[in-house]
Each structure stands twice: as structure tokens, then as C-alpha cells.
Design an enzyme around this catalytic site. Structure first.
Site, PDB file in Angstrom:
ATOM      1  N   ASP A  83       0.778  -1.301  -0.132  1.00 23.04           N
ATOM      2  CA  ASP A  83      -0.065   0.093  -0.097  1.00 23.04           C
ATOM      3  C   ASP A  83       0.840   1.099  -0.108  1.00 23.04           C
ATOM      4  O   ASP A  83       1.692   1.455   0.610  1.00 23.04           O
ATOM      5  CB  ASP A  83      -0.818   0.094   1.229  1.00 23.04           C
ATOM      6  CG  ASP A  83      -2.103   1.177   1.052  1.00 23.04           C
ATOM      7  OD1 ASP A  83      -3.255   0.537   0.833  1.00 23.04           O
ATOM      8  OD2 ASP A  83      -1.635   2.243   1.225  1.00 23.04           O
ATOM      9  N   ILE A  84       0.589   2.222  -0.636  1.00 23.41           N
ATOM     10  CA  ILE A  84       1.234   3.494  -0.906  1.00 23.41           C
ATOM     11  C   ILE A  84       1.215   4.341   0.601  1.00 23.41           C
ATOM     12  O   ILE A  84       2.246   5.194   0.422  1.00 23.41           O
ATOM     13  CB  ILE A  84       0.698   4.374  -2.277  1.00 23.41           C
ATOM     14  CG1 ILE A  84       1.698   5.163  -2.721  1.00 23.41           C
ATOM     15  CG2 ILE A  84      -0.651   5.061  -1.670  1.00 23.41           C
ATOM     16  CD1 ILE A  84       1.474   5.774  -4.037  1.00 23.41           C
ATOM     17  N   ASN A  93     -12.810  -3.459   2.289  1.00 25.86           N
ATOM     18  CA  ASN A  93     -13.773  -2.382   2.198  1.00 25.86           C
ATOM     19  C   ASN A  93     -14.884  -2.287   1.221  1.00 25.86           C
ATOM     20  O   ASN A  93     -14.398  -2.662   0.097  1.00 25.86           O
ATOM     21  CB  ASN A  93     -13.313  -1.014   2.294  1.00 25.86           C
ATOM     22  CG  ASN A  93     -12.509  -0.874   3.489  1.00 25.86           C
ATOM     23  OD1 ASN A  93     -12.840  -1.070   4.865  1.00 25.86           O
ATOM     24  ND2 ASN A  93     -11.213  -0.192   3.347  1.00 25.86           N
ATOM     25  N   GLU A 103     -12.482   3.208  -1.328  1.00 23.03           N
ATOM     26  CA  GLU A 103     -11.967   4.214  -2.109  1.00 23.03           C
ATOM     27  C   GLU A 103     -11.686   4.115  -3.370  1.00 23.03           C
ATOM     28  O   GLU A 103     -11.742   5.085  -4.485  1.00 23.03           O
ATOM     29  CB  GLU A 103     -11.039   5.153  -1.460  1.00 23.03           C
ATOM     30  CG  GLU A 103     -11.436   5.768  -0.115  1.00 23.03           C
ATOM     31  CD  GLU A 103     -10.512   6.589   0.572  1.00 23.03           C
ATOM     32  OE1 GLU A 103      -9.342   6.454   0.655  1.00 23.03           O
ATOM     33  OE2 GLU A 103     -10.877   7.877   0.872  1.00 23.03           O
ATOM     34  N   VAL A 104     -11.110   2.741  -3.669  1.00 24.10           N
ATOM     35  CA  VAL A 104     -10.693   2.364  -5.124  1.00 24.10           C
ATOM     36  C   VAL A 104     -11.552   1.326  -5.610  1.00 24.10           C
ATOM     37  O   VAL A 104     -11.780   0.459  -4.860  1.00 24.10           O
ATOM     38  CB  VAL A 104      -9.222   1.832  -5.141  1.00 24.10           C
ATOM     39  CG1 VAL A 104      -9.052   1.408  -6.402  1.00 24.10           C
ATOM     40  CG2 VAL A 104      -8.473   2.880  -4.464  1.00 24.10           C
ATOM     41  N   HIS A 123     -10.110  -5.190  -3.452  1.00 23.23           N
ATOM     42  CA  HIS A 123      -8.716  -5.400  -2.867  1.00 23.23           C
ATOM     43  C   HIS A 123      -8.737  -5.886  -1.511  1.00 23.23           C
ATOM     44  O   HIS A 123      -9.757  -5.185  -0.894  1.00 23.23           O
ATOM     45  CB  HIS A 123      -7.989  -3.935  -3.057  1.00 23.23           C
ATOM     46  CG  HIS A 123      -8.544  -2.668  -2.505  1.00 23.23           C
ATOM     47  ND1 HIS A 123      -9.544  -2.189  -3.230  1.00 23.23           N
ATOM     48  CD2 HIS A 123      -8.258  -1.967  -1.484  1.00 23.23           C
ATOM     49  CE1 HIS A 123     -10.005  -1.131  -2.728  1.00 23.23           C
ATOM     50  NE2 HIS A 123      -9.474  -0.956  -1.597  1.00 23.23           N
ATOM     51  N   HIS A 127      -7.069  -5.866   1.999  1.00 21.08           N
ATOM     52  CA  HIS A 127      -5.822  -5.192   2.853  1.00 21.08           C
ATOM     53  C   HIS A 127      -5.113  -6.475   3.733  1.00 21.08           C
ATOM     54  O   HIS A 127      -6.051  -6.953   4.556  1.00 21.08           O
ATOM     55  CB  HIS A 127      -6.030  -4.094   3.713  1.00 21.08           C
ATOM     56  CG  HIS A 127      -6.678  -2.908   2.880  1.00 21.08           C
ATOM     57  ND1 HIS A 127      -6.051  -1.865   2.945  1.00 21.08           N
ATOM     58  CD2 HIS A 127      -8.020  -2.814   2.315  1.00 21.08           C
ATOM     59  CE1 HIS A 127      -6.717  -0.932   2.198  1.00 21.08           C
ATOM     60  NE2 HIS A 127      -8.006  -1.484   1.955  1.00 21.08           N
TER      61      HIS A 127
END
Ligand code: AMP
Length: 125
Positions: free
Chosen positions: A39-40, A97, A105-106, A110, A112
Site C-alpha cells: 500500500d502506498i 472495504n 475508495e478504489v 482489494h 488489505h
């Protein structure tokens, strides 16, 4: 800004661009079913994202529409990444999420993977 997880897949989303190789990522794993990268903006000492190869907005979309082999391939990839990172013995957390209340948000599914320290209670109170 949270997304609407029931909206159609948006091919311009950032993880679609990563999958197409249009923008870089810090890759930790890739196979036929999944890509995993750091993760960025990490929220824990280990914070890796695992995304399926395919046009799936969320867990909701993926679990309803993906072929069984893609679901099993993706789930196994998540486990493999956690194992490769040495997380099963100390423990870790998975999080996916979904939509507005999930604060997704994306708009590409995904999972995590968080680890590397005790993570505390499941949700902020
Ligand atoms: P979520 O709120 O579950 O949709 O989480 C989106 C996650 O994607 C956040 O933790 C971001 O830090 C992460 N993220 C956004 N853009 C990138 C990127 N280009 N590379 C890696 N992680 C990213």
C-alpha cells in the site's frame, strides 16, 4: 471519497492501471489470479493489497460474478502472500472495504493485509 460499489466497473481506476502496467507498484506477488503490492500509504508495518485479475468492483461483485476457479485462486493468493510475509505465526488482519459505509475508495476489489504489530480492536469506536 467512498465509491458506490454497485456502479459499473471503471476501467480508469488506479488498480486497473496498475494491472495493465500503466503505472508502477511495489509488487510482492503475482500469479494468474492475483497481484499483490505494498500500500502506498501504509497503516501498519506490513500493509499489502491483494487484487484479483479481472474487472470486479468489490467483494460483493466478485463473490456474485466470478468463476469458482477465480475465487479459489484469489483466496489462495491472499493466503500465500500472508504466509510469504511470515504473518501466520504472529497473526494478521484481512480487510475488504465495500462501498460507502465500508469506506471503499478504489473501485477494484482489494483485500488489505495488515501485520507486523498487535493491531488492537477490530473497529475504531
Ligand atoms: P480502500 O479505502 O479500501 O479503497 O483502500 C484503498 C487503498 O489503496 C488505500 O489504503 C490507499 O493508500 C491505497 N492506494 C491508493 N493508490 C495506491 C497506489 N497507487 N499504490 C498502492 N496503494 C494505493
Amino acid at each position: 471519497m467512498p465509491i458506490d460499489a454497485t456502479a459499473p466497473y471503471d476501467d480508469a481506476n488506479i488498480f486497473a492501471k496498475i494491472l495493465r502496467g500503466e503505472i508502477p507498484c511495489n509488487k510482492v506477488f503475482e500469479d494468474d489470479y492475483a497481484l499483490a503490492f505494498h500500500d502506498i500509504n501504509p497503516q501498519a508495518p506490513v500493509h499489502v493489497l491483494v487484487i484479483p485479475k479481472g474487472r470486479y468492483v468489490s467483494w460483493d461483485d466478485f463473490s456474485a460474478k466470478a468463476e469458482d476457479r477465480k475465487i479459489s485462486g484469489f483466496v489462495r493468493a491472499v493466503g500465500r502472500v500472508a504466509a510469504d510475509l511470515g504473518l501466520p505465526a504472529p497473526g494478521y488482519r484481512l480487510l475488504a472495504n465495500v462501498g460507502g459505509h465500508g469506506h471503499q475508495e478504489v473501485p477494484h476489489l482489494h483485500v488489505h493485509i495488515f501485520g507486523g504489530r498487535p493491531l488492537g480492536p477490530m473497529l475504531a469506536r
